[in-house]
Write a protein that holds these residues in place. Sequence first.
Motif, PDB file in Angstrom:
ATOM      1  N   SER A  85       0.845  -1.199   0.000  1.00 19.98           N
ATOM      2  CA  SER A  85       0.000   0.000   0.000  1.00 19.98           C
ATOM      3  C   SER A  85       0.885   1.257   0.000  1.00 19.98           C
ATOM      4  CB  SER A  85      -0.862   0.015   1.265  1.00 19.98           C
ATOM      5  OG  SER A  85      -1.346   1.324   1.473  1.00 19.98           O
ATOM      6  N   PRO A  86       0.559   2.253  -0.851  1.00 23.21           N
ATOM      7  CA  PRO A  86       1.367   3.489  -0.856  1.00 23.21           C
ATOM      8  C   PRO A  86       1.410   4.169   0.512  1.00 23.21           C
ATOM      9  CG  PRO A  86      -0.223   3.497  -2.660  1.00 23.21           C
ATOM     10  CD  PRO A  86      -0.529   2.287  -1.832  1.00 23.21           C
ATOM     11  N   ARG A  87       0.411   3.886   1.363  1.00 20.58           N
ATOM     12  CA  ARG A  87       0.391   4.481   2.705  1.00 20.58           C
ATOM     13  C   ARG A  87       1.610   4.039   3.520  1.00 20.58           C
ATOM     14  NH1 ARG A  87      -2.233   8.195   4.941  1.00 20.58           N
ATOM     15  NH2 ARG A  87      -3.147   7.054   6.694  1.00 20.58           N
ATOM     16  N   VAL A  88       2.092   2.824   3.210  1.00 16.11           N
ATOM     17  CA  VAL A  88       3.275   2.319   3.925  1.00 16.11           C
ATOM     18  C   VAL A  88       4.438   3.284   3.750  1.00 16.11           C
ATOM     19  CG1 VAL A  88       5.046   0.482   3.911  1.00 16.11           C
ATOM     20  CG2 VAL A  88       2.613  -0.116   3.712  1.00 16.11           C
ATOM     21  N   TRP A  89       4.599   3.767   2.501  1.00 20.52           N
ATOM     22  CA  TRP A  89       5.773   4.608   2.189  1.00 20.52           C
ATOM     23  C   TRP A  89       5.590   6.039   2.675  1.00 20.52           C
ATOM     24  CZ3 TRP A  89       8.980   1.016   1.752  1.00 20.52           C
ATOM     25  CH2 TRP A  89       8.622  -0.187   1.130  1.00 20.52           C
ATOM     26  N   GLU A  90       4.309   6.411   2.857  1.00 20.04           N
ATOM     27  CA  GLU A  90       4.057   7.719   3.501  1.00 20.04           C
ATOM     28  C   GLU A  90       4.452   7.617   4.963  1.00 20.04           C
ATOM     29  OE1 GLU A  90       0.096   9.596   3.272  1.00 20.04           O
ATOM     30  OE2 GLU A  90      -0.057   8.511   1.363  1.00 20.04           O
ATOM     31  N   ALA A  91       3.969   6.537   5.599  1.00 18.32           N
ATOM     32  CA  ALA A  91       4.221   6.374   7.031  1.00 18.32           C
ATOM     33  C   ALA A  91       5.714   6.231   7.314  1.00 18.32           C
ATOM     34  CB  ALA A  91       3.481   5.133   7.539  1.00 18.32           C
ATOM     35  N   THR A 149       5.221   2.789 -10.252  1.00 22.74           N
ATOM     36  CA  THR A 149       4.478   2.145 -11.330  1.00 22.74           C
ATOM     37  C   THR A 149       2.991   2.353 -11.045  1.00 22.74           C
ATOM     38  OG1 THR A 149       4.200   0.127 -12.627  1.00 22.74           O
ATOM     39  CG2 THR A 149       4.497  -0.179 -10.273  1.00 22.74           C
ATOM     40  N   PHE A 150       2.122   1.766 -11.872  1.00 23.24           N
ATOM     41  CA  PHE A 150       0.678   1.963 -11.675  1.00 23.24           C
ATOM     42  C   PHE A 150       0.012   0.636 -11.430  1.00 23.24           C
ATOM     43  CE2 PHE A 150       2.187   5.315 -14.479  1.00 23.24           C
ATOM     44  CZ  PHE A 150       1.809   6.437 -13.745  1.00 23.24           C
ATOM     45  N   ASP A 156      -3.075   6.964 -13.420  1.00 22.83           N
ATOM     46  CA  ASP A 156      -3.111   8.313 -12.865  1.00 22.83           C
ATOM     47  C   ASP A 156      -2.563   8.299 -11.443  1.00 22.83           C
ATOM     48  OD1 ASP A 156      -5.034   7.298 -11.250  1.00 22.83           O
ATOM     49  OD2 ASP A 156      -6.716   8.363 -12.171  1.00 22.83           O
ATOM     50  N   GLU A 157      -2.514   9.485 -10.870  1.00 22.75           N
ATOM     51  CA  GLU A 157      -1.893   9.675  -9.552  1.00 22.75           C
ATOM     52  C   GLU A 157      -2.439   8.688  -8.511  1.00 22.75           C
ATOM     53  OE1 GLU A 157       0.935  11.613  -7.349  1.00 22.75           O
ATOM     54  OE2 GLU A 157       0.633  11.592  -9.510  1.00 22.75           O
ATOM     55  N   SER A 158      -3.772   8.449  -8.556  1.00 24.63           N
ATOM     56  CA  SER A 158      -4.379   7.603  -7.524  1.00 24.63           C
ATOM     57  C   SER A 158      -3.986   6.140  -7.691  1.00 24.63           C
ATOM     58  CB  SER A 158      -5.908   7.722  -7.567  1.00 24.63           C
ATOM     59  OG  SER A 158      -6.358   7.183  -8.787  1.00 24.63           O
ATOM     60  N   ALA A 159      -3.476   5.777  -8.886  1.00 28.51           N
ATOM     61  CA  ALA A 159      -3.096   4.377  -9.113  1.00 28.51           C
ATOM     62  C   ALA A 159      -1.595   4.145  -8.902  1.00 28.51           C
ATOM     63  CB  ALA A 159      -3.483   3.973 -10.530  1.00 28.51           C
ATOM     64  N   THR A 160      -0.882   5.210  -8.479  1.00 26.38           N
ATOM     65  CA  THR A 160       0.571   5.092  -8.330  1.00 26.38           C
ATOM     66  C   THR A 160       0.937   4.202  -7.144  1.00 26.38           C
ATOM     67  OG1 THR A 160       0.851   7.303  -9.201  1.00 26.38           O
ATOM     68  CG2 THR A 160       2.709   6.409  -7.971  1.00 26.38           C
ATOM     69  N   ILE A 161       1.773   3.228  -7.413  1.00 27.30           N
ATOM     70  CA  ILE A 161       2.360   2.458  -6.311  1.00 27.30           C
ATOM     71  C   ILE A 161       3.864   2.365  -6.558  1.00 27.30           C
ATOM     72  CG2 ILE A 161       0.336   1.101  -5.605  1.00 27.30           C
ATOM     73  CD1 ILE A 161       1.584  -1.171  -7.249  1.00 27.30           C
ATOM     74  N   PHE A 162       4.574   1.803  -5.588  1.00 31.72           N
ATOM     75  CA  PHE A 162       6.039   1.807  -5.648  1.00 31.72           C
ATOM     76  C   PHE A 162       6.582   0.389  -5.558  1.00 31.72           C
ATOM     77  CE2 PHE A 162       4.438   5.672  -3.771  1.00 31.72           C
ATOM     78  CZ  PHE A 162       5.104   6.659  -4.497  1.00 31.72           C
TER      79      PHE A 162
END
Length: 454
Positions: A85-91, A149-150, A156-162
């Motif tokens: 989840s992209p939230r992981v990389w925010e946290a 990547t998506f 789009d931005e909301s589909a961005t993951i890492f």
Amino acid sequence: MNQKESKALKSLKPPKDDRMEKLVSLCKRRGYVFPSSEIYGGLNSCWDYGPLGAELKRNIKNHWWNEMTCRRNDIEGIDAAILMSPRVWEASGHIEHFTDPMIDCKTCKGRFRADHLDSSRCLRKPSKTPHECGGELTEARQFNLMFKTFMGAVEDESATIFLRPETAQGIYVNFLNVKNSSRQKIPFGIAQIGKAFRNEITPGNFIFRTREFEQMEMQYFVHPSEDQKWFDYWREQRWAYYLSLGIKESSLRWHEHGPNELAHYAKAAYDIEFEFPFGWQELEGVHNRTDFDLGCHSKFSGKDLRYFDERFTEKFLPYIIETSAGADRSLLAVLVNGYDELEIKGETRVFLRISPKLAPIKAAIFPLVKKDGMPEAALKLHSDLKKKFKVFYDHAGAIGRRYARMDEAGTPYCITIDGQTLEDQTVTVRDRDTMENPRMSINSVADFLTEKVS
Ligand code: ATP
């Protein structure tokens, strides 16, 4: 200075260290490492492991896994997904902070890490650093190292993951799952081996710094009052581990992170460095990460990641002692450590002195000649041994040539079936490093190899 003096001075200069060039060429020749997508001209600093390289890497990872999980009661292994989840990389702070300072040279068009300028080379004048060549450098700007990547059909931005830049986060977010399912009590650890991806500004030095690599990480969860004790313990364990790979102690040293290097979350950090032909460089980090990681994930996920059992009076966020190693760097260190050359009868012979426990091929089996029942006896031994070990059969060429090929491939033992074998059921077992060639009963070869490789 006259001509004679200048010649004498030249002869005092240390010989050029060309071990890396020789190693890269050996790796290609013997099937350890190939440039990735080579038939299309390769892909910058991406490498593929060939038959021997894949075997060596697997042996290194298995050794680490055995040491970290199988031989202990207090560490569990996991295998988390690369996509998280992209939230992981925010946290974790990676979206904001996982950056390196980058500088461009407007003259040679080179792109460099601002903190590595002294070890970088100008693209036009490779004898000079970007400081020295007179080129016009830009200001440093921060460059995020995570590959994007998506997920799904819409880009789009909301589909961005890492792609994960480290395996550690997969461990932190599974802390509760592992604790609850394994019923481990603090102190305990979670280990993981897996791919990580970093869009490094200046990859290089063969497989030392690449954009796709493998990490072997273990995070040890402790009570905050015991962090120093476990930090010291893991430093000791990890040092001993590299010795157990057969690496010479004189090629290892500790590097303590000074106040300017220490990550914002770390209380203390030491790297184990190895002396590569291109200098002392990090193999592994041992870090006291405090309660930063679980604290951030508690906050961002809203889940209570505090720990409690009947031994403590209150809930607490465990501190984490991290040991973070690179599988590719360990492999490169094993190759550099083992590379050796000897002059034998006017010929330079290469030996790859890899410890039997890690060597890709444990033993080669040769019939001395291709007749008199020797190939049949050798094939029978090969067929028996391959149930337990990676072994190799070869009958091509003179026996000396066959030894030489195996020495270069890193094979520790060569077993030869000769005329005497057919009479008394004994074989010769030649040792790559001592070059001794004692005879032993053919029936004791399996036990001999078991003792040597375990
Ligand atoms: P460096 O300072 O060399 O960039 P790092 O301090 O960023 O390394 P960590 O984030 O601590 O490295 O990663 C742990 C380990 O992962 C390193 O000790 C190394 O063995 C391995 N590693 C990190 N980056 C790479 C890379 N680009 N290529 C190969 N291995 C790597």
